[in-house]
Each structure stands twice: as C-alpha cells, then as structure tokens.
Design a protein around this motif. Structure first.
Motif, PDB file in Angstrom:
ATOM      1  N   LYS A   1       0.836  -1.201   0.000  1.00  0.00           N
ATOM      2  CA  LYS A   1       0.000   0.000   0.000  1.00  0.00           C
ATOM      3  C   LYS A   1       0.869   1.249   0.000  1.00  0.00           C
ATOM      4  O   LYS A   1       0.591   2.227  -0.715  1.00  0.00           O
TER       5      LYS A   1
ATOM      6  N   SER B   1       2.357   1.761  -3.423  1.00  0.00           N
ATOM      7  CA  SER B   1       1.344   2.254  -4.357  1.00  0.00           C
ATOM      8  C   SER B   1       1.082   3.731  -4.133  1.00  0.00           C
ATOM      9  O   SER B   1       0.938   4.515  -5.074  1.00  0.00           O
TER      10      SER B   1
ATOM     11  N   VAL C   1      -9.615   6.630   1.646  1.00  0.00           N
ATOM     12  CA  VAL C   1      -9.161   5.413   0.987  1.00  0.00           C
ATOM     13  C   VAL C   1      -9.010   4.287   2.001  1.00  0.00           C
ATOM     14  O   VAL C   1      -8.384   4.458   3.048  1.00  0.00           O
TER      15      VAL C   1
ATOM     16  N   ASP D   1      -8.799  -0.371   2.076  1.00  0.00           N
ATOM     17  CA  ASP D   1      -8.511  -1.532   1.232  1.00  0.00           C
ATOM     18  C   ASP D   1      -9.058  -2.788   1.887  1.00  0.00           C
ATOM     19  O   ASP D   1      -8.587  -3.216   2.940  1.00  0.00           O
TER      20      ASP D   1
ATOM     21  N   ASN E   1      -8.560  -5.668   0.982  1.00  0.00           N
ATOM     22  CA  ASN E   1      -7.548  -6.715   0.920  1.00  0.00           C
ATOM     23  C   ASN E   1      -6.422  -6.504   1.929  1.00  0.00           C
ATOM     24  O   ASN E   1      -5.488  -7.313   1.995  1.00  0.00           O
ATOM     25  N   GLU E   2      -6.497  -5.442   2.695  1.00  0.00           N
ATOM     26  CA  GLU E   2      -5.488  -5.215   3.731  1.00  0.00           C
ATOM     27  C   GLU E   2      -5.507  -6.368   4.736  1.00  0.00           C
ATOM     28  O   GLU E   2      -6.557  -6.910   5.068  1.00  0.00           O
TER      29      GLU E   2
END
Length: 403
Positions: free
Chosen positions: A6, A9, A72, A74, A76-77
């Motif tokens: 992360k 990114s 933001v 996630d 998928n974290e």
C-alpha cells in the motif's frame, strides 16, 4: 500501519501527482492557487451513505487541479475485517486529478458541489504544503473513527488549521441540529435492517448534544455550516468564506430524509404483536409457543453477547455503556431449558425464576434511567419492543407450569 504494498502504491501515486505539478499546484505561489471544498452526495452502498468530500487545489495559471481526500481503505489489507470489528480501521489520504475523481461520481449518479473558499495567498500556500506533507507515505495513514476522525473531519481540520482556527471557534459555539444517533438513523434509513442494527449497538455517546463543529463530521453538514463562516478580507473587514457555490452534477440517487425516522411506533408495535402471539399460543399451540420463545431468547442472548463484546473488547467507544444490555442479555440463554420444561407442564427451576425476575427488573431499570438528568441513551424504541415480550414470556411460563 498500511502494508508495504500500500505504501509503495501511494508513493507511486504521489510521484504521479507531483511529477506534472512541479510548475503548477505543487510549487505555484499561493496567489495563483484556488481552494475549493468539493462535496459528494451519499451513495447507495452502506459505506457511502454518509457522503464524501475533498479539498481541491487549482492552479489558475496552468489550469491543473488536484483533489485531496482522506477516504481510501482496502478490503484486501491484512486483517481488514478483524480490525473493522475491533474498531481499528486504517484509512489513507489520497490525491487524484480533479477530472478523474469527479468523473467517477458523475458516473455513479452522486451529486457534486464545489464551494470556492476565500483563503489569503499565504493561507492557501500553507494548506497546500500541509496537504502534500500529509500525502507522504509515512504520514498518509490514520486510524479511522466514523464520528470523530473520518474523511470529513480531516478535511475540516485541515481547513481550520490553514485559517488559524476560525472555523472551530465559530462552529464550536453553535448548537448542532441532531445527535450522532439521529444522523446515523437518517442516513441509513434506506437500509432498515442495517439501520436497526446500528441503532441497537449505539450507546449513550451517540446521544450527547452536538455543536455545529462536531456535527460537521458529515460532508453535507460541513458544506452547510461553512456558508455562515466569515473571514478577514485583508482590508479591515470580513467576507464570506464561501465565495461561490456550484452544483457541478445533480444527484440521481434517492435522497436521504431530512429527519431521522421515529422508531418508537414500529418497534413498539412489533413488540406488542410478538408478545400477543406468545400469549395466544401459550395454551393453544405449545410447540409454536416454545419455538417462538426459544427464538427470541437465542436472539436476545446473542445480541447481549455482541453488545458486551463491543463494550469490553473493541475500540468502538460509541457502543460502550450500552443500556440495551439491560434488555438483551446473555442471561437469556439460561431460560431456554425452562421454555421446553413449561411445554411439558413442568414448573420453572429456581434459577429460571430468579433469571426472569432479574430480567424484568433490568428492563424496568432501563426505563427508569430516562428519569435521570444529563445525557441518557435514547433507547425508548427498544424498551417498547423488549418489555412487552419479557412480560409475555414471564406470564406464559407461569401459565404453562400450572396446566
């Protein structure tokens, strides 16, 4: 902290933003920059119901515009759902070209409103520098809280910092219109079951009186309250903070109601109906009665366990000290055996009798708490639902035990 992937990114995004902006937004003089608050209407997914917003910086020379937002996350974290359950949500700040971000909201039908704000050149430059500092990977993450530290409070606080505290000074002295509970019920009313679950899980924290400052945890409320703020005009007078306001894209989704729904009548009626069914099936349909009573006891016990876990094992402070534990308790599990014993005409055990008396006393205490001064949890709808059911259960156990 966010994962390494992360952070990488985010770093790549930062480079993309800063790269073409070196001669514009990132390094432009404050006099060349315009600041706007961009407010997006609520979406139709549950995490979008509160709306969203961003700060836009626009270079009037190059025309470049960048939106900075704090929303933001996630799925998928690592341990995302576990952290969510524990009240430890990790969010990130993000930056994106204005056209790209706003194009998404136009596509999904969410309204976009832009308010051009009157900041002095030095304030604009300070805000820009803070936002780019905040965008760095080591600074971008924060622990999200729905009410006191979210994507809107971060935008609000960044503006207030740039303006030297003017926004907080004005709004903290002004009473808010609703409580956290009322705003939550209002915005989640399109999804009734989720609204009821959230209302059930909120403790007295959600019922404290709010100021316009604390109420500005919502994008729409911040947008509304900024219209009344005045700032120095640089000539000894004042001017409106909001210089102009434009609706860039209309809303194409259902609009949340202006007021929170009153849950007392529907939940009170549901409680009376369920209690009536329990009473009518006591002698005529003992199996149905036992099944309904057992279902209620299992649900009450599970709800009690959930409320207890939220209070003792999580960081969800808005769920602490929940008075609904007096209405829905793990003690309900102790009555399951008594329900089936009564179906066969057997008297409740001493433990079951004591549990019923304790539960009725707890429900009475929940009602009497509303006579106390100060902030009291507004759980009248749940009292109106649960109290008739507990009374019907106590009455039916006595009736069946003497058949």
């Amino acid at each position: 902290m966010p994962s390494l992937a992360k952070l990488l990114s985010l770093l790549a995004l930062l480079l993309l933003v800063i790269g073409p902006a070196r001669a514009s937004v990132a390094n432009a003089p404050g006099a060349n920059l315009e600041v706007s608050l961009v407010t997006y209407g609520p979406g139709d997914v549950y995490w979008e119901r509160f709306g969203h917003d961003a700060l836009e910086l626009r270079d009037t020379v190059s025309g470049e515009a960048v939106n900075f937002n704090y929303g933001v996350f996630d799925f998928n974290e690592k341990n995302f759902f576990l952290n969510f359950a524990r009240g430890r949500m990790h969010y990130l700040m993000d930056a994106e070209p204005t056209g790209d971000e706003e194009g998404y909201y136009v596509q999904v039908g969410r309204s976009i409103t832009r308010q051009h704000l009157a900041l002095a050149p030095e304030q604009t430059a300070a805000l820009r520098d803070f936002l780019f500092w905040n965008l760095r990977p080591e600074n971008a993450g924060y622990n999200y809280d729905y009410y006191v530290d979210n994507c809107t409070t971060r935008v609000r606080d960044a503006l207030d910092k740039a303006l030297g505290g003017i926004i907080k000074t004005r709004l903290a002295a002004q009473a808010g219109g609703m409580t956290y509970r009322q705003q939550t019920d209002r915005l989640m009313s399109a999804q009734p079951w989720l609204m009821l679950l959230l209302d059930l899980g909120l403790g007295p924290y959600a019922d404290q009186p709010m100021t316009a400052w604390s109420e500005s945890f919502l994008p729409y409320e911040l947008q509304t309250h900024l219209r009344d703020i005045r700032v120095p005009d640089g000539h000894g007078g004042t001017q409106p903070l909001v210089q102009d306001e434009q609706l860039l894209s209309p809303n194409r989704l259902p609009v949340p109601p202006a007021q929170a729904p009153d849950l007392r009548l529907p939940l009170g009626a549901a409680g009376l109906v369920f209690a009536g069914v329990l009473a009518m099936t006591t002698r005529r349909a003992r199996l149905i009665h036992a099944l309904l009573a057992a279902l209620y006891l299992i649900v009450a016990g599970l709800v009690g366990l959930l409320l207890l876990v939220l209070w003792t094992l999580t960081s969800h402070h808005s769920a602490w000290n929940n008075a609904n534990l007096l209405l829905f308790s793990p003690l309900a599990f102790l009555l399951l055996r008594a329900v089936w014993r009564a179906r066969r005409g057997l008297a409740p055990s001493r433990l079951a009798n004591a549990t019923l008396v304790l539960q009725l006393a707890a429900a009475l205490v929940a009602a009497l708490l509303h006579l106390l001064p100060g902030t009291v949890q507004q759980n009248q709808p749940w009292i109106l639902f649960a109290l008739p059911v507990w009374l019907a259960l106590a009455w039916s156990q006595r009736q069946l035990a003497h058949v």
